[in-house]
Write a protein that holds these residues in place. Structure first.
Motif, PDB file in Angstrom:
ATOM      1  N   GLY A 193      32.366  65.148  53.156  1.00 48.43           N
ATOM      2  CA  GLY A 193      33.516  65.947  52.764  1.00 48.43           C
ATOM      3  C   GLY A 193      34.709  65.645  53.655  1.00 48.43           C
ATOM      4  N   ARG A 194      35.783  66.371  53.420  1.00 49.68           N
ATOM      5  CA  ARG A 194      36.991  66.204  54.239  1.00 49.68           C
ATOM      6  C   ARG A 194      36.958  67.296  55.317  1.00 49.68           C
ATOM      7  N   THR A 195      36.104  67.074  56.279  1.00 54.30           N
ATOM      8  CA  THR A 195      35.828  68.065  57.312  1.00 54.30           C
ATOM      9  C   THR A 195      36.271  67.563  58.680  1.00 54.30           C
TER      10      THR A 195
END
Length: 714
Positions: free
Chosen positions: A461-463
């Motif tokens: 994810g975009r974490t």
């Protein structure tokens, strides 16, 4: 045996007349050694010195550490020190502890049917005689041995005792001496037969292997494998002896390859040897059986660590169930007392513990058998992932302190990462991203690139975890000569940080973008990224990152070159870096000042400044930066006509970069190397070049550092 003089004869007659024994007659019952005693001369000297000042010396150590052999050899060499002789008794493991006094008395030919009076008769028999008593293998009767020894020492003023045990007797006046492993070569210390034979473990291996197989000889083809065996077995004499037993049917290289399952490999049927010493597993099982249940539980859980660990880690990883965290300290102390755990204090007075490798494998078997392997592995991961997260958060404010701490626990971090990679991609991503800056700062380039490629190839994810892994991958790609890949990773990281709204990390990602663009040859784009990041750090009031980004800008200016602006920035940062005791920033500031001097043609001044920068790079612990400074010194020397030393240093740097897996080029630096080293090569000629660079290639890094900083050694 003839007397050398009448004076010696007269002395012995005097001893006999007064009820003593002649010095020329050494009474002992020491067993005849079945093999030669190899090495360990400092240990024997230390034991004899302790015996000269202490009446009771207890030799402790793990099973197979050589306690008995050290005790017997010390006694044998001490025969002349005791006019009335040396006696030894080895306590049978099956002996009823209540019969300990009788077993010792038999060595003195004292026999008493009444166990209640045998100790009194034994003390009377010894009386004032100058004797050394060796009591071997006290473990199973520790309390009773302690009682007997304490009573005898109180009643006999000239008696001295050496005891061997995995644990101390805890008798007043006892001096405890822990049998250390035999010396083993490090990774780079067995490059030749001569260097390998400096280590006792290697000499023991060669001695026993030659006895087993007369065709065996240590040579260039097998010295590396023999050194690996000794190192992997942590210099434990029994383990080495058992490994040597395989020599008639296996080569050292084949033995070394099988040491991951050392207990299956290390077994031998040896006549006259106690059953528990026939295999390493049996020796360690014997130690384990002597432990109380909480000690057994902690011992097996400590197998979760790779390499050393501190008390905080032991409490976090092992403190649960039958061993609560609050009990770990005392229980760990018991394992240290029983020689199952090695305890050392480093130069910072911080205590580190570890299991020797064969003991760690043994404990790991027990851990699996107890069904605790998975819970301990998860607790181990959580502890070291949290440790890495904190290091990442403070990587700018305390970089050197955290790099040192991470390096000390690097084996544990690798182990945690391997477990995460096999267990959960999210856990793998978290830890790899937290460690990326450390891999770059301490030149673990291959390892870092491999780990980050693995975690970034998976769905993510975009974490925060993804963003920091991408930024780290960008920096490591730069050092691997992959500027295009570096730019893409940095851009994606910046995009995620902007979405998350973390301005500090946005500015840090801009730094990664700046470096990727600079290495790709786009100076203007690099300068723009650095200046945007600098404005953010100024707004945030982050002095450490302000200094760091100014130095990045100085690097671009040096390459342009705009030496006046670059030098001004370096001079601006240097006082603050010194005040903050930040060796990384000190190193870079001095480096850019040296670059400016070299570009201006002042080679003598550049040499001094590169040398100062090298000292700071050593303090920061980054071998890649040490290489740059050594190259700077080489160019400075060549600029002064000191060609041979310059090319020795160049050869050393090339070898170190090959070892590190570094493959990149900096345009202005390559131009400087060509400007200063090409004339030096022309002056030396092909033979001189080959000789000088070959001399440098075999030097260890810190030998090169010392050589570079010693100006008179041209």
């Amino acid at each position: 045996r003839r007397y050398a003089s009448m004076a010696e004869l007269a002395t012995d007659l005097g001893r006999l007349a007064n009820g003593g024994r002649a010095a020329g007659v050494s009474r002992h019952n020491l067993p005849v050694a079945g093999s030669s005693f190899v090495g360990r001369e400092p240990e024997i000297a230390e034991l004899r010195a302790l015996l000269a000042t202490s009446r009771l010396v207890t030799i402790t150590g793990a099973g197979g550490s050589g306690k008995t052999r050290l005790a017997m050899e010390t006694a044998r060499r001490s025969l002349a020190d005791h006019a009335d002789g040396v006696l030894q008794v080895s306590l049978d493991p099956e002996l009823d502890p209540s019969l300990t006094a009788s077993a010792i008395a038999e060595s003195f030919a004292v026999v008493d049917q009444d166990e209640s009076t045998v100790l009194e008769r034994l003390a009377a028999e010894i009386g004032n005689r100058d004797l050394l008593l060796v009591v071997d293998d006290c473990d199973h009767a520790l309390d009773e041995v302690a009682r007997v020894v304490e009573t005898l020492l109180a009643a006999t003023p000239c008696l001295r005792v050496v005891a061997t045990s995995r644990a101390i007797l805890n008798v007043p006046g006892e001096r405890v001496w822990t049998a250390p492993p035999m010396t083993v070569p490090g990774d780079a210390q067995a490059t030749s037969v001569e260097s390998a034979l400096q280590f006792d473990s290697v000499r023991l291996f060669v001695d026993r292997a030659s006895a087993r197989d007369p065709r065996f000889a240590l040579g260039a083809a097998n010295v590396g494998a023999v050194a690996t065996i000794c190192r992997r077995l942590d210099g434990i004499p029994l383990a080495i002896e058992l490994a040597v037993a395989r020599i008639p049917t296996m080569s050292p290289a084949e033995i070394a390859r099988r040491l991951d399952d050392c207990f299956r490999l290390l077994s031998a049927d040896r006549r006259g040897v106690l059953a528990r010493h026939q295999t390493l597993r049996a020796a360690l099982d014997w130690s384990n059986e002597l432990l109380a249940e909480p000690e057994r539980a902690l011992y097996r859980r400590l197998a979760g660590f790779a390499g050393g660990f501190d008390l905080e880690a032991a409490e976090a990883v092992c403190g649960f169930g039958t061993v609560p965290a609050d009990d770990v300290l005392d229980t760990l102390g018991h394992l240290v007392d029983r020689s199952l755990v090695v305890c050392r204090r480093d130069e910072r007075e911080e205590t580190r513990y570890r299991l020797l490798e064969p003991l760690r494998q043994h404990a790991a078997e027990k851990l699996r058998d107890a069904g605790e392997a998975d819970p301990v592995a998860r607790r181990h991961y959580e502890h070291f992932a949290a440790f890495a997260d904190l290091a990442y958060a403070e990587r700018i404010s305390q970089p050197t302190a955290w790099v040192d701490r991470l390096e000390r626990d690097h084996e544990n971090l690798r182990s945690a990462l391997a477990w995460a990679a096999a267990t959960d991609p999210a856990l793998d991503l978290r830890l790899a991203g937290a460690l990326a800056w450390f891999w770059q700062m301490h030149a673990h380039y291959r390892e870092g690139r491999q780990a980050l490629r693995r975690v970034l190839a998976r769905e993510r994810g975009r974490t925060r975890e993804a963003a920091r892994a991408l930024a780290g991958a960008s920096i490591l790609a730069v050092w691997g000569g992959e500027a295009a890949a570096a730019s893409g990773s940095a851009e994606e990281s910046l995009s995620i940080w902007r979405e998350l709204g973390d301005q500090r990390e946005v500015a840090a990602a801009l730094e990664a973008i700046g470096w990727s663009r600079w290495f790709a040859g786009d100076d203007a784009a690099a300068l723009a990224a650095f200046e945007e990041g600098l404005a953010t750090f100024v707004r945030l009031g982050d002095e450490a990152m302000v200094n760091r980004t100014k130095l990045a800008i100085a690097q671009v200016l040096v390459g342009v070159p705009d030496v006046e602006r670059a030098a001004a920035l370096a001079h601006e940062v240097l006082p603050s870096a010194i005040e903050q005791r930040n060796p990384r920033d000190i190193h870079f500031a001095l480096h850019f000042l040296a670059d400016c001097a070299l570009i201006a043609g002042d080679a003598a001044r550049a040499e001094v400044q590169y040398a100062d920068s090298l000292r700071a790079a050593v303090d920061s612990g980054d071998p890649s930066e040490m290489c740059f400074e050594i190259e700077g010194i080489a160019m400075s020397l060549a600029g002064q006509g000191r060609d041979k030393k310059a090319l020795v240093l160049v050869g050393a740097v090339r070898a170190e970069r090959e070892r590190l897996g570094v493959d990149f080029h900096v345009r202005f630096w390559d131009a400087l190397l060509d400007r200063f080293l090409t004339p030096a090569r022309d002056r030396l000629g092909p033979q001189g070049i080959t000789s000088a660079e070959a001399e440098g290639r075999v030097m260890a890094l810190f030998t090169v550092v010392e050589y570079a900083l010693t100006s008179h050694r041209d």
